[in-house]
Design a protein around this motif. Structure first.
Motif, short mmCIF file in Angstrom:
data_model
loop_
_atom_site.label_atom_id
_atom_site.label_comp_id
_atom_site.label_asym_id
_atom_site.label_seq_id
_atom_site.Cartn_x
_atom_site.Cartn_y
_atom_site.Cartn_z
N PRO B 193 -9.48 19.77 -6.70
CA PRO B 193 -9.65 18.88 -5.56
C PRO B 193 -8.78 17.62 -5.70
N THR B 194 -8.69 16.88 -4.62
CA THR B 194 -8.04 15.57 -4.63
C THR B 194 -8.69 14.70 -5.70
N TYR B 195 -7.87 13.90 -6.41
CA TYR B 195 -8.44 12.98 -7.38
C TYR B 195 -9.43 12.06 -6.66
N GLY B 196 -10.65 11.98 -7.18
CA GLY B 196 -11.66 11.13 -6.56
C GLY B 196 -12.63 11.88 -5.65
N ALA B 197 -12.38 13.17 -5.40
CA ALA B 197 -13.27 13.93 -4.50
C ALA B 197 -14.54 14.38 -5.21
N VAL B 198 -14.43 14.65 -6.50
CA VAL B 198 -15.59 15.13 -7.27
C VAL B 198 -15.81 14.15 -8.42
N SER B 199 -17.05 13.73 -8.60
CA SER B 199 -17.35 12.73 -9.64
C SER B 199 -17.01 13.25 -11.04
N ARG B 200 -16.40 12.38 -11.83
CA ARG B 200 -16.11 12.72 -13.23
C ARG B 200 -17.21 12.22 -14.17
N MET B 227 -17.42 23.55 -3.09
CA MET B 227 -16.95 22.19 -2.77
C MET B 227 -18.00 21.43 -1.96
N ASN B 228 -18.64 22.10 -1.02
CA ASN B 228 -19.69 21.44 -0.24
C ASN B 228 -20.77 20.87 -1.16
N ALA B 229 -21.04 21.57 -2.25
CA ALA B 229 -22.10 21.12 -3.15
C ALA B 229 -21.64 20.03 -4.12
N ILE B 230 -20.39 20.08 -4.57
CA ILE B 230 -20.00 19.15 -5.65
C ILE B 230 -19.21 17.93 -5.20
N ALA B 244 -16.05 9.84 4.08
CA ALA B 244 -16.93 10.87 4.66
C ALA B 244 -16.38 12.23 4.25
N PHE B 245 -17.14 12.99 3.49
CA PHE B 245 -16.67 14.31 3.04
C PHE B 245 -17.01 15.36 4.09
N PRO B 246 -16.07 16.28 4.37
CA PRO B 246 -16.29 17.25 5.44
C PRO B 246 -17.15 18.43 4.99
N ASP B 247 -17.55 19.26 5.95
CA ASP B 247 -18.08 20.59 5.64
C ASP B 247 -16.86 21.48 5.44
N TYR B 248 -16.62 21.88 4.19
CA TYR B 248 -15.38 22.61 3.89
C TYR B 248 -15.35 24.00 4.52
N THR B 249 -16.51 24.56 4.86
CA THR B 249 -16.50 25.89 5.46
C THR B 249 -16.00 25.84 6.91
N ALA B 250 -16.01 24.63 7.50
CA ALA B 250 -15.57 24.50 8.90
C ALA B 250 -14.09 24.86 9.05
N ALA B 251 -13.34 24.75 7.92
CA ALA B 251 -11.90 25.03 7.99
C ALA B 251 -11.60 26.53 8.01
N LEU B 252 -12.60 27.35 7.75
CA LEU B 252 -12.33 28.78 7.57
C LEU B 252 -12.34 29.50 8.91
N ASP B 253 -11.28 29.29 9.72
CA ASP B 253 -11.24 29.93 11.03
C ASP B 253 -10.21 31.06 11.11
N GLY B 254 -9.44 31.22 10.03
CA GLY B 254 -8.51 32.36 9.99
C GLY B 254 -7.20 32.15 10.72
N GLY B 460 -6.74 16.75 1.77
CA GLY B 460 -6.35 17.83 2.69
C GLY B 460 -6.89 19.19 2.26
N GLU B 461 -7.98 19.20 1.48
CA GLU B 461 -8.58 20.49 1.08
C GLU B 461 -8.84 21.41 2.27
N PRO B 462 -9.34 20.88 3.41
CA PRO B 462 -9.59 21.79 4.54
C PRO B 462 -8.34 22.58 4.95
N GLN B 463 -7.16 21.94 4.96
CA GLN B 463 -5.95 22.68 5.34
C GLN B 463 -5.64 23.78 4.32
N LEU B 464 -5.82 23.47 3.03
CA LEU B 464 -5.54 24.48 2.00
C LEU B 464 -6.49 25.68 2.15
N LEU B 465 -7.76 25.38 2.38
CA LEU B 465 -8.75 26.44 2.52
C LEU B 465 -8.46 27.26 3.78
#
Lengths: 93, 488
Positions: B193-200, B227-230, B244-254, B460-465
């Motif tokens: 993930p982007t640096y800072g997205a998940v707590s270290r 990702m949604n969980a962590i 504001a962290f997104p719902d990462y599954t929303a990006a999965l539209d194919g 930009g994790e949503p775009q990658l996903l």
């Protein structure tokens, strides 16, 4: 060129005690690794700010609130040696 | 028998429809670990009691008609550099052989609060330094695709466990490619993930400005679910992003229709295996076929990333690892005086690669060399970030190889410099702090999986996903399972 003397100095700073054989190995490996770093000298970085951190975050503050402390026994639970509720180490002076 | 092959989202459906129970699922994995991990050697510690208690709790929730989280009841494994309260956390080092943390890492808390099922702690290169998992102080882990190959590293146990169906997913950490390269070598999806997205918080530090925790999963949907969980802000990590962290599954539209995708030419130079290159170009062609606009682009400072990284990361490591002095936790060697104790403890506790990096880092930071090495590297780091900033002004995402080759052969990786060069594709994104995802994409002629890497702008994790999911939906090349007979 990293000499044995430099390796010994760096080992001392790192609090590592290397055998003579290890000093020789480290000298050779560090020289090889640092040789590849030399290509950095080719780039002009005049006027470029060093980037220690990628996020535009500075001075993260929080409320100064009293929180819970971890109990002393728990803090000491991994201590290799302890005495009187404190970490114990060999004599310093 | 085949339950363990399924993904998080497939198993979630079976749990909620009461087709299977969480205890049954946990037991199947524990049984598989008992029978197969003797060969794979992914686990340093199996926490069967914890797993079964957590699974029972989930079964009760389901019986009571409660709605359960997508990760609830799903068995997983944690890289052994994430603190687990009261459970050994060794970093695969002799230094921390008996270390039982007094608290859980933030990600561990999050997985527990999602009612995850912890199967155990998995192997890694000592203190996450390495790319083969051969630097573990305990034992080497094998690649489930071919037991003569390494699983990659440093999160090699995390990758091998999931690829061998010894966990449904795992968490790894990535400082210079340590999630993505093992994911590529073992045919999995790996996301840094982007640096800072998940707590270290509670992640044992290697290089604090580069370290980031992320998932290794069997498919793209699972990566989004983890990702949604962590992901999320945590005040205990001062570098945690407060956004504001997104719902990462929303990006999965194919759909990738109209997306702009760059192919940075510098990632296809010397040292890249032609078979790997061919697969990456095939993936890019597929995206074009699916409606994306694909163009060659340039990140001119790429070749300077490896040298800059191997100055910055060891410098931070030499400072972070100063804490291992035998005083408060971990190994203590006996000596007459305190300096002797420090030295002897560190001599006995650290392996060769860790010592090498401490030496390199201390040298680069020491008086007289600081400006020429460490400071210079930080300036170059800025240039590398500026390359990416310019590229992402034009492109939604970049596509590259994850690693120059497929999995390396075991026991032939003694030259440190050769291994460092293997990190050339993954390192730049750590230096720039941007997200990067490795997606399996076909096999090479040795029948080993190839990883394609997608790079995105910060957060930009949503775009990658989205791009990875589109590939996954439109080709079978991303769905790989070891079944060639050389491994499992």
């Amino acid at each position: 060129m990293i000499t044995k003397e430099v390796v010994e100095k760096v080992a001392k700073l790192s609090r590592l005690e290397l055998t003579e054989e290890e000093v020789a190995v480290h000298a050779e490996q560090l020289n090889k690794i640092l040789e590849t770093m030399d290509i950095l000298k080719q780039i002009d970085t005049d006027g470029i700010e060093p980037l220690a951190h990628v996020l535009p975050i500075q001075n993260v503050l929080r409320e100064d609130e009293v929180g819970e402390c971890m109990p002393r026994e728990k803090v000491l639970s991994n201590a290799p040696e302890q005495a009187d509720g404190m970490f114990q180490v060999p004599k310093i002076v | 028998m085949t339950l363990s092959r399924l993904t998080i989202h497939e198993l979630h459906e079976k749990l909620t429809s009461k087709e299977i129970s969480a205890v049954e699922l946990a037991k199947e994995h524990l049984h598989r670990i008992e029978t197969i991990d003797t060969d794979v050697k992914a686990y340093l510690k199996v926490t069967a009691d914890v797993a079964l208690a957590q699974a029972e709790a989930v079964d009760k929730m389901i019986a009571n008609g409660e709605k359960i989280a997508p990760l609830a009841g799903i068995p997983m494994a944690l890289k052994d550099n994430m603190c687990t309260e009261g459970i050994e956390t060794t970093c695969a080092s002799k230094m921390l052989e008996n270390f039982k943390p007094q608290y859980d890492a933030a990600v561990v808390e999050k997985l527990h609060s999602n009612h995850g099922v912890m199967l155990g702690k998995v192997n890694m290169d000592e203190f996450a330094m390495g790319s083969t998992t051969e630097n573990s102080a305990y034992f080497a882990t094998k690649n489930p695709w071919n037991f003569d190959c390494v699983p990659g590293g440093s999160s090699g146990g995390s990758a091998a466990a999931v690829a061998a169906d010894l966990a449904v997913y795992s968490l790894g950490s990535d400082t210079g490619g340590s999630i993505r390269q093992p994911a590529a070598f073992c045919g999995l999806v790996g996301l840094k993930p982007t640096y800072g997205a998940v707590s270290r918080y509670g992640l044992i530090a290697f290089a604090s400005s580069l370290d980031q925790i992320g998932p290794l999963t069997k498919d793209v949907t699972d990566a989004a679910l983890v990702m949604n969980a962590i992901a999320g802000h945590d005040h205990r990590d001062s570098t945690s992003a407060n956004i504001a962290f997104p719902d990462y599954t929303a990006a999965l539209d194919g759909s990738v229709q109209g997306m702009r995708i760059g192919i940075p030419e510098e990632y296809f130079g010397e040292g890249i295996d032609p078979e790997v290159e061919a697969q990456v170009r095939a993936a890019a062609a597929k995206l074009e076929e699916l409606g994306a606009v694909v163009e060659v682009c340039s990140l001119p400072h790429t070749r300077y990333a490896m040298p800059a990284y191997y100055l910055i990361a060891p410098a931070e490591a030499s400072s972070n690892l100063g804490r291992y002095d035998g005083v408060r936790y971990g190994l203590r060697a006996n000596a007459k005086d305190v300096i002797g104790m420090f030295k002897e403890t560190r001599n006995q506790g650290f392996g060769d690669e860790v010592k090498r990096r401490i030496m390199l880092g201390t040298y680069g930071l020491s008086s007289g060399y600081y400006d020429a090495y460490y400071l210079k590297a930080l300036k170059v780091r800025n240039l590398i970030k500026q390359d990416f900033d310019a590229a992402f002004a034009k492109y939604d995402c970049l596509i590259t190889p994850t690693a120059p080759t497929t999995a390396l052969v075991k026991g032939q990786n003694q030259d440190p410099l050769a291994l460092y060069k293997g990190d050339i594709c993954t390192i730049p994104s750590n230096l720039a702090g941007i997200p990067a995802l490795s997606l399996p994409y076909g096999l090479d002629s040795k029948q080993m999986p190839v990883g394609v890497q997608l790079l995105g702008k910060a957060f930009g994790e949503p775009q990658l996903l989205k791009v990875a999911y589109a590939l996954e939906q439109n080709t079978d090349l991303t769905k790989l399972k070891p079944n060639q007979g050389k491994g499992l």
